[in-house]
Design an enzyme around this catalytic site. Structure first.
Site, short mmCIF file in Angstrom:
data_model
loop_
_atom_site.label_atom_id
_atom_site.label_comp_id
_atom_site.label_asym_id
_atom_site.label_seq_id
_atom_site.Cartn_x
_atom_site.Cartn_y
_atom_site.Cartn_z
N CYS A 1 0.83 -1.21 0.00
CA CYS A 1 0.00 0.00 0.00
C CYS A 1 0.86 1.26 0.00
CB CYS A 1 -0.92 -0.03 1.22
SG CYS A 1 -1.91 1.46 1.38
N CYS B 1 -0.41 4.12 2.13
CA CYS B 1 -0.20 3.98 3.59
C CYS B 1 1.26 4.24 3.95
CB CYS B 1 -0.53 2.56 4.07
SG CYS B 1 -2.02 1.87 3.40
N ASP B 2 2.18 3.72 3.16
CA ASP B 2 3.58 3.66 3.59
C ASP B 2 4.54 4.51 2.75
OD1 ASP B 2 2.79 1.81 5.52
OD2 ASP B 2 2.99 0.15 4.12
#
Ligand code: NAP
Length: 344
Positions: free
Chosen positions: A141, A144-145
């Site tokens: 992701c 997200c990261d």
């Protein structure tokens, strides 16, 4: 409802999954006074919570954040009385009604109708060390990261829209982004492929696959071994002993964008039909009914083709309407049976 009430009640409808399909089903079922229970599993809110901007959901000309869309959908379902419960279904007993759903925390829920909206989860590629390093520089992701990789060189694995989207997002933070694709032709849509190809910081490694990830939980990802072959799909060629080129590269992050697998393990021992890839099969025609009376499928778990937020919302609403009609038919049938018994 407290835990005891939840377990002791036979619910009209339980919706497994709280992504866009489950939420849409919940809004419709709740408005029909079916008091749906929505089971939020290990990825509450589903794939949209991992997306930044959704540009193609009808009614939002400026786009809308994925998380915001999900939160609004949840509030909408709750407003009409849907109840959200944390829990993943380990096993579904669908031979008799009410159906029994065994949850990972040991509780069992009983329900007359079941809507399966469990979606699909990110696929892994099977590179050496991926179990060890997932979450430590290896991710599925980018939204997200990605921000952890400011100034890094990163790899994105895959050649579809997800991989292009990840690469474009990562290019905001990383020094360089290299898309590693196992063939020499992208699967991504023209518009996404063009955006990625035209981007100065994004490069492509064709006919190449990720064999091994280097690093440790303390140091994160530090590099990777890539394999390539001019005819593509080099890993298959490794197995057949062909000459495959190996190369070690230094990278600070690796992102998988290689598609998704449907979350249907809990249905494997039931009479619900699954295809070879595990996608739930609905009956022929425009319906969400499955081979088991009273079980309905909605969203990405039953859709290997379209997989859009708007189509998931559409099939979610269909599943709730189908479940409502089916429950009404059951009620009419049982009233008729009671009347016959009384006449006898
Ligand atoms: P996808 O279209 O199935 O693409 C998966 C990609 O990963 C393919 O290029 C595939 O290679 C590669 N791949 C699969 N398994 C692999 C493995 N084990 N090792 C290496 N490579 C592997 O999946 P997706 O990109 O997630 O897209 C799914 C759907 O969502 C599509 O309909 C897409 O249009 C949609 N989507 C749209 C957007 C958007 O419009 N913004 C964003 C994301 C997704 P091959 O090509 O060789 O098979």
């Amino acid at each position: 409802m407290n835990d005891t009430e939840l377990s002791e009640t036979v619910h009209d409808v339980v919706i497994v999954g709280s992504g866009v399909a489950g939420l849409s089903a919940a809004v419709y079922a709740a408005r029909a006074d079916l008091e749906p229970i929505v089971l939020e599993g290990p990825e509450p809110g589903g794939q949209l919570t991992l997306t930044t901007e959704v540009e193609n959901y009808l009614g939002f000309p400026e786009g809308v954040g994925g998380m915001e869309l999900i939160q609004r959908g949840k509030e909408q379902a709750q407003r009409f009385g849907a109840e959200f419960v944390h829990g993943a279904v380990e096993r579904a007993a669908l031979e008799e009604r009410p159906f029994a759903l065994e949850l990972s925390n040991g509780d069992t829920l009983e329900t007359q109708a079941l809507i399966v909206a469990t979606g699909a989860s990110a696929r892994w590629v099977g590179a050496e060390n991926e179990d060890e390093l997932m979450g430590y520089g290896l991710s599925t992701c980018a939204t997200c990261d990605g921000a952890f990789h400011r100034g890094d060189d990163v790899l994105v694995i895959g050649g579809g829209d997800s991989a292009m989207e990840e690469a474009l997002f990562l290019a905001k933070f990383a020094d360089s982004v290299t898309v590693v694709h196992r063939r020499d032709e992208l699967r991504a849509s023209d518009i996404m492929a063009r955006r990625a190809r035209d981007h100065d910081q994004i490069e492509f490694r064709w006919n190449t696959e990720l064999l091994e990830i280097h690093g440790s939980r303390d140091d994160g990802v530090t590099g990777a071994t890539l394999v390539s072959h001019p005819d593509g799909r080099p890993k298959e060629k490794l197995d057949s002993g062909e000459d495959v080129e190996h190369e070690d590269v230094d990278v600070g992050g690796i992102f998988y964008g290689v598609g998704h697998v449907p979350n249907t393990t809990f249905l494997e021992d039931t009479a619900v039909d699954l295809d070879d890839e595990g996608y739930l099969q609905t009956l022929e025609g425009m319906t969400t009914e499955t081979a088991v009376d009273g079980v309905f499928g909605a969203g990405d778990v039953m859709d290997p083709d379209y997989r859009q937020a708007v189509t998931a919302a559409g099939t979610g609403s269909m599943a709730a309407l189908d479940a409502e009609s089916w429950l009404e038919e059951q009620a009419v049938e049982s009233e008729a049976a009671v009347a016959v018994e009384a006449d006898d």
